[in-house]
Write a protein that holds these residues in place. Structure first.
Motif, PDB file in Angstrom:
ATOM      1  N   HIS A  54     -19.460  17.195  24.993  1.00  0.00           N
ATOM      2  CA  HIS A  54     -19.474  16.048  24.088  1.00  0.00           C
ATOM      3  C   HIS A  54     -18.948  16.487  22.719  1.00  0.00           C
ATOM      4  O   HIS A  54     -18.869  17.686  22.437  1.00  0.00           O
ATOM      5  N   PRO A  55     -18.593  15.554  21.877  1.00  0.00           N
ATOM      6  CA  PRO A  55     -18.155  15.926  20.527  1.00  0.00           C
ATOM      7  C   PRO A  55     -19.199  16.794  19.823  1.00  0.00           C
ATOM      8  O   PRO A  55     -20.394  16.481  19.852  1.00  0.00           O
ATOM      9  N   PHE A  56     -18.729  17.866  19.250  1.00  0.00           N
ATOM     10  CA  PHE A  56     -19.546  18.806  18.464  1.00  0.00           C
ATOM     11  C   PHE A  56     -20.606  19.530  19.306  1.00  0.00           C
ATOM     12  O   PHE A  56     -21.487  20.166  18.766  1.00  0.00           O
ATOM     13  N   GLU A  57     -20.502  19.430  20.589  1.00  0.00           N
ATOM     14  CA  GLU A  57     -21.462  20.118  21.457  1.00  0.00           C
ATOM     15  C   GLU A  57     -21.030  21.567  21.656  1.00  0.00           C
ATOM     16  O   GLU A  57     -19.844  21.877  21.756  1.00  0.00           O
ATOM     17  N   THR A  58     -21.992  22.461  21.696  1.00  0.00           N
ATOM     18  CA  THR A  58     -21.702  23.870  21.956  1.00  0.00           C
ATOM     19  C   THR A  58     -21.440  24.061  23.448  1.00  0.00           C
ATOM     20  O   THR A  58     -22.162  23.530  24.277  1.00  0.00           O
ATOM     21  N   PHE A  59     -20.374  24.777  23.752  1.00  0.00           N
ATOM     22  CA  PHE A  59     -20.066  25.037  25.153  1.00  0.00           C
ATOM     23  C   PHE A  59     -19.787  26.529  25.347  1.00  0.00           C
ATOM     24  O   PHE A  59     -19.497  27.259  24.393  1.00  0.00           O
ATOM     25  N   THR A  60     -19.912  26.958  26.585  1.00  0.00           N
ATOM     26  CA  THR A  60     -19.723  28.365  26.922  1.00  0.00           C
ATOM     27  C   THR A  60     -18.607  28.493  27.957  1.00  0.00           C
ATOM     28  O   THR A  60     -18.548  27.708  28.906  1.00  0.00           O
ATOM     29  N   VAL A  61     -17.744  29.478  27.730  1.00  0.00           N
ATOM     30  CA  VAL A  61     -16.680  29.767  28.699  1.00  0.00           C
ATOM     31  C   VAL A  61     -16.969  31.131  29.309  1.00  0.00           C
ATOM     32  O   VAL A  61     -17.332  32.070  28.593  1.00  0.00           O
ATOM     33  N   GLU A  62     -16.847  31.208  30.612  1.00  0.00           N
ATOM     34  CA  GLU A  62     -17.111  32.471  31.291  1.00  0.00           C
ATOM     35  C   GLU A  62     -15.952  32.788  32.226  1.00  0.00           C
ATOM     36  O   GLU A  62     -15.455  31.903  32.937  1.00  0.00           O
ATOM     37  N   LEU A  63     -15.511  34.056  32.186  1.00  0.00           N
ATOM     38  CA  LEU A  63     -14.447  34.511  33.092  1.00  0.00           C
ATOM     39  C   LEU A  63     -15.075  35.257  34.253  1.00  0.00           C
ATOM     40  O   LEU A  63     -16.080  35.973  34.074  1.00  0.00           O
ATOM     41  N   SER A  64     -14.496  35.105  35.416  1.00  0.00           N
ATOM     42  CA  SER A  64     -14.962  35.898  36.558  1.00  0.00           C
ATOM     43  C   SER A  64     -13.764  36.196  37.468  1.00  0.00           C
ATOM     44  O   SER A  64     -12.787  35.443  37.498  1.00  0.00           O
ATOM     45  N   SER A  65     -13.858  37.316  38.162  1.00  0.00           N
ATOM     46  CA  SER A  65     -12.762  37.704  39.048  1.00  0.00           C
ATOM     47  C   SER A  65     -13.307  38.578  40.167  1.00  0.00           C
ATOM     48  O   SER A  65     -14.209  39.405  39.953  1.00  0.00           O
ATOM     49  N   TYR A  66     -12.762  38.373  41.366  1.00  0.00           N
ATOM     50  CA  TYR A  66     -13.122  39.234  42.494  1.00  0.00           C
ATOM     51  C   TYR A  66     -12.116  40.365  42.656  1.00  0.00           C
ATOM     52  O   TYR A  66     -12.363  41.302  43.394  1.00  0.00           O
ATOM     53  N   THR A  67     -10.993  40.280  41.973  1.00  0.00           N
ATOM     54  CA  THR A  67      -9.927  41.266  42.181  1.00  0.00           C
ATOM     55  C   THR A  67      -9.774  42.230  41.013  1.00  0.00           C
ATOM     56  O   THR A  67      -9.124  43.249  41.132  1.00  0.00           O
ATOM     57  N   THR A  68     -10.356  41.870  39.857  1.00  0.00           N
ATOM     58  CA  THR A  68     -10.209  42.715  38.675  1.00  0.00           C
ATOM     59  C   THR A  68     -11.588  43.000  38.080  1.00  0.00           C
ATOM     60  O   THR A  68     -12.432  42.101  38.008  1.00  0.00           O
ATOM     61  N   ASP A  69     -11.763  44.241  37.659  1.00  0.00           N
ATOM     62  CA  ASP A  69     -13.035  44.605  37.030  1.00  0.00           C
ATOM     63  C   ASP A  69     -12.982  44.192  35.561  1.00  0.00           C
ATOM     64  O   ASP A  69     -12.503  44.927  34.706  1.00  0.00           O
ATOM     65  N   LEU A  70     -13.478  42.999  35.276  1.00  0.00           N
ATOM     66  CA  LEU A  70     -13.410  42.474  33.909  1.00  0.00           C
ATOM     67  C   LEU A  70     -14.322  43.236  32.950  1.00  0.00           C
ATOM     68  O   LEU A  70     -14.150  43.166  31.739  1.00  0.00           O
ATOM     69  N   ASP A  71     -15.310  43.957  33.489  1.00  0.00           N
ATOM     70  CA  ASP A  71     -16.181  44.756  32.612  1.00  0.00           C
ATOM     71  C   ASP A  71     -15.391  45.870  31.921  1.00  0.00           C
ATOM     72  O   ASP A  71     -15.775  46.345  30.853  1.00  0.00           O
ATOM     73  N   GLN A  72     -14.285  46.291  32.548  1.00  0.00           N
ATOM     74  CA  GLN A  72     -13.452  47.339  31.971  1.00  0.00           C
ATOM     75  C   GLN A  72     -12.305  46.766  31.146  1.00  0.00           C
ATOM     76  O   GLN A  72     -11.550  47.502  30.525  1.00  0.00           O
ATOM     77  N   ALA A  73     -12.176  45.425  31.147  1.00  0.00           N
ATOM     78  CA  ALA A  73     -11.048  44.784  30.463  1.00  0.00           C
ATOM     79  C   ALA A  73     -11.363  44.556  28.990  1.00  0.00           C
ATOM     80  O   ALA A  73     -12.524  44.306  28.617  1.00  0.00           O
ATOM     81  N   TYR A  74     -10.284  44.654  28.166  1.00  0.00           N
ATOM     82  CA  TYR A  74     -10.445  44.330  26.739  1.00  0.00           C
ATOM     83  C   TYR A  74     -10.020  42.864  26.592  1.00  0.00           C
ATOM     84  O   TYR A  74      -8.867  42.501  26.853  1.00  0.00           O
ATOM     85  N   ILE A  75     -10.997  42.020  26.181  1.00  0.00           N
ATOM     86  CA  ILE A  75     -10.755  40.573  26.200  1.00  0.00           C
ATOM     87  C   ILE A  75     -10.772  40.038  24.769  1.00  0.00           C
ATOM     88  O   ILE A  75     -11.706  40.309  23.999  1.00  0.00           O
ATOM     89  N   THR A  76      -9.732  39.306  24.429  1.00  0.00           N
ATOM     90  CA  THR A  76      -9.616  38.724  23.085  1.00  0.00           C
ATOM     91  C   THR A  76      -9.632  37.206  23.203  1.00  0.00           C
ATOM     92  O   THR A  76      -8.817  36.621  23.935  1.00  0.00           O
TER      93      THR A  76
END
Lengths: 341, 431
Positions: free
Chosen positions: A44-66
């Motif tokens: 909704h307008p002005f509502e806080t939202f969360t974005v989450e990335l996930s992957s089965y092929t890449t280890d995102l814990d080792q990735a540098y994310i900007t």
């Protein structure tokens, strides 16, 4: 024959890659599958939202994310798979980007969040209430409910988009199939009959503007309600005294008559004649007033004394689960001499 | 043995004294009996101690037909108490009007040449219209046209026109009427004339200047709103909604506020719409058991919401919600004409219940005290306790007099009209 076909495919692949080679961008023969999950899905307008990335092929814990909003870097770190932000005003788009660097390779995931608010509410259109009842009529099992969606979505200029220009997709308890014929362009209402086997039903609407690429969504739970019977006194001059529900024992002075109203709340009906009323006094059937089947007049004869149990069963013949019995005790001065008519 | 003269005299005196005592006792019990019969019937059935004690100024409607009476059998004006019952019988609505001196029959020298306030009301049992000036508190019957079954009424600012509503099985019908007063003869009785009618009414309200009605009616699917002049000479369709379960609040001349009907566990919504346009603009959303009252500038919304087994009261202003120091339902409150000050009937105790459903159903009843609040400064003040005046009150339909000095409301317990002299309670004016 087969060899020539393979050679042809290789040539086509090479020609497809050449533009990327010339542009200097890294080419990934197999780009890892990275999915994005936004919660809530349609902020909704002005509502806080969360974005989450996930992957089965890449280890995102080792990735540098900007993380960036509209090209401006907001946060970055190794393994920063989630990002929280606040939606803008209604209709104002934000482009969220996640630049993911793993080893020598990098990928960009981008998407746009355009907040839109949708209100959703319902009314039980055949639920019985007294005419001047200021409360909400609630649906019993088998009752008819109409659901309404009102999008409050503006375009980039801040102008409110007319509700009848949206496409509405309705779902009931997670399924669109039962209500598919009620979805479509400008279809902002949904009618349904309350399921007799399901207590709470969830209705969801997805509201989309294809041209403006704006989407909003809302859900509501329609509760299951038991019909109720509430007793009131009816005064010969003032009418039914809805301000004071009766609780037993109700004293009827000697030599006086009193009319008791059994008011049916939340039964499915168009008119009072759609319901059946069975009165009992002292365990025996009693006859209500001919013009008001939910009204029973009791006369306390001279010298009468005692308690009379009174009960009524109200049923909706068309809805087997809508049948309720309620009791009220009357204090007369002689129960054996009471007259019911 | 023949009794002596002395014995005979004592015997005669004794008999005379006995007759005197019996006569006094008979008179006393007759008066007591008459008093008891004036206690409304339904208090008896309420099963609680809601009967009204006689320890306050109570107007008596008996034997007053066609002329002013006097509470103490004199023609002197009286000074009404801070809180007083205007009429001792149930009514179907009331309004405060300002009387010219000639009508007020003002005999109070200090108040000569000043307009007097009075309540004009409809007696529920008969549909007769009465006038009760504050300076006498004696009722005068204005009309004797019998119209039973009126549930409530909406008055224009003059008190000449009234829109009455009655139940018609499962729906509501309304009739616009004109009250025609009798001539100057004190014994003359006027009449009430039906002008127009409406069926299938969902809700009704008046505009702030009380010269027009907004009537929401059932449509084929949904509801349509129309504006009707009080005399019925004009009407205009102004609104359509596929949703019908609205409560309307014509708080501003240009805007109508629509709140979804409330239940404790169901999210409620408040919208406003411009007169002549059916577009709904949201103000409040997803508040369980939402009930509202908007001030006459549309700048502040008083609203309550259900929380567990109780309710809480707040104000929405500049998109900011602020909790109030007391809790009640907004329909028990009224905004003053500045849109800043609030007068509320507040239950002394909110028992654990399903709000607002149980109160609407009559399952619970409140015992209110009266509060004032300035919503800009946050100042609030307790004004009056009905129990001090020997009464228990569950106030509904509060309205302010045009000068803002009096608060008129109906006691839901027995449907009698009451007035709180708020100017005196706040120490703003003297008589």
């Amino acid at each position: 024959m087969h060899v020539s076909r393979h050679i042809k495919r290789i040539y086509i692949s090479l020609f497809a890659v050449i533009p990327f080679l010339l542009s200097g961008l890294p080419v990934h023969a197999f780009e890892p599958y990275i999915s994005t999950y936004i919660s809530p899905a349609y902020p909704h307008p002005f509502e806080t939202f969360t974005v989450e990335l996930s992957s089965y092929t890449t280890d995102l814990d080792q990735a540098y994310i900007t993380w960036s909003i509209d090209g401006i870097v907001q946060a970055s770190d190794y393994g920063m798979k989630t990002f929280q932000s606040q939606a803008g005003a209604s209709g104002v788009a934000q482009t969220i980007s996640a630049a993911i660097a793993v080893g020598n390779e990098s990928y960009i995931k981008s998407f746009t969040v355009t907040p839109g608010k949708v209100d959703i509410f319902w009314e039980a259109i055949d639920a019985s209430t007294p005419p001047f009842y200021r409360g909400k009529a609630l649906p019993a099992a088998g009752g008819v409910v109409r659901v309404f969606a009102i999008p409050d979505i503006t375009n980039m200029s801040g102008e409110r988009i007319a509700p009848d220009t949206f496409d509405y997709t309705w779902s009931r308890n997670g399924f669109t199939r039962d209500v598919r014929n009620q979805s479509g362009y400008g279809k902002s209402t949904l009618s349904l009959r309350k399921d007799i086997l399901t207590d709470n039903e969830t209705v969801t609407v997805l509201v989309e503007s294809q041209s403006l690429k704006i989407t909003g969504s809302a859900s509501i739970v329609i509760p299951a309600t038991e019909p109720e019977i509430i007793f009131y006194a009816q005064h010969p001059l003032y009418g039914t005294l809805y301000a004071s529900a009766l609780e037993g024992p109700v004293t009827i002075p000697e030599g006086e008559e009193t009319t008791i109203i059994a008011e049916p709340y939340f039964f499915s009906r168009d008119n009072m004649s759609d319901l059946s009323f069975e009165w009992f006094a002292n365990g025996k059937p009693a006859t209500p007033r001919w013009d008001y089947p939910n009204a029973l007049t009791i006369e306390a004869s001279e010298g009468a004394r005692g308690i009379v149990p009174l009960s009524i069963t109200i049923s909706s013949p068309e809805h087997v689960l809508q049948s309720i019995t309620e009791s009220l005790s009357l204090l007369l001065q002689n129960s054996s001499e009471a007259t019911f008519f | 043995m023949k009794p002596s003269l002395k014995t005979t005299i004592f015997l005669i005196i004794g008999i005379l004294l006995a007759i005197l005592v019996i006569w006094f006792a008979f008179s006393f019990f007759r008066n007591t009996s008459q008093h008891n019969t004036s206690v409304p019937f339904f208090n008896f059935f309420a099963g609680n101690n809601d009967t009204i004690d006689g320890g306050f100024t109570q107007n008596n409607t008996d034997d007053n037909d066609g002329e002013y009476g006097t509470p103490s059998d004199t023609d002197e004006d009286i000074l009404p108490p801070l809180l007083f019952q205007v009429f001792s019988e149930p009514v179907s609505g009331a309004t405060i009007v300002t009387l010219p001196n000639t009508t007020a029959l003002n005999t109070h020298k200090s108040a000569e040449n000043t307009p007097q306030s009075a309540v004009r009301l409809i007696e529920r049992a008969t549909g007769h219209v009465f006038l009760v000036p504050f300076n006498t508190l004696k009722s005068k019957r204005i009309t004797n046209t019998t119209i039973p079954g009126i549930y409530d009424s909406f008055w224009d600012t003059t008190g000449e026109y009234v829109f009455t509503r009655s139940a018609a099985e499962t729906t509501i019908k309304g009739i616009g009427m004109q009250i025609v007063e009798g001539d100057e003869d004190p014994d003359s009785i006027g009449a009430i004339t039906a002008l127009y009618g409406h069926d299938n009414i969902l809700d009704t309200d008046t505009n702030p200047s009380r010269d027009a009605l907004y009537i929401l009616k059932e449509a084929d699917t949904g509801a349509r709103g129309m504006i009707v002049s009080f005399d019925g000479s004009s009407y205009q369709d102004v609104f359509y909604s596929p949703f019908s379960e609205w409560l309307i609040d014509w708080a501003e001349d240009e805007y109508v506020y629509l709140t979804t009907k409330a239940s404790a566990t169901v999210p409620g919504y408040l919208y406003y719409t411009r007169i002549g346009d059916s577009t709904l603009y949201p103000l409040l959303s997803e508040k369980n058991g939402l009930a509202t009252r908007v001030n006459s500038y549309g700048t502040k919304v008083l609203f309550s919401e259900s929380t567990r087994d109780t309710l809480s009261l707040s104000i929405l202003s500049n998109k900011k919600e602020t909790s109030l120091p007391f809790n009640t339902l907004p329909e028990k409150c009224v905004w003053d004409e500045t849109g800043i000050e609030l007068y509320c009937a507040v239950p002394f105790r909110l028992q654990s219940a399903t709000y607002p459903d149980d109160w609407y159903k009559g399952i619970i009843s409140f015992n209110d005290g009266f509060w004032y609040m300035n919503t800009e400064t946050g100042e609030y003040m307790f004004l009056a306790s009905p129990e001090t005046y020997g009464a228990q009150i569950d106030a509904v339909s509060p309205t302010l007099s045009e000068d803002g000095n009096y608060l008129l409301f109906i006691n839901k317990k027995d449907m009698t009209p009451w007035v709180l002299n708020i100017a005196e309670a706040l120490g703003r004016i003297n008589y």
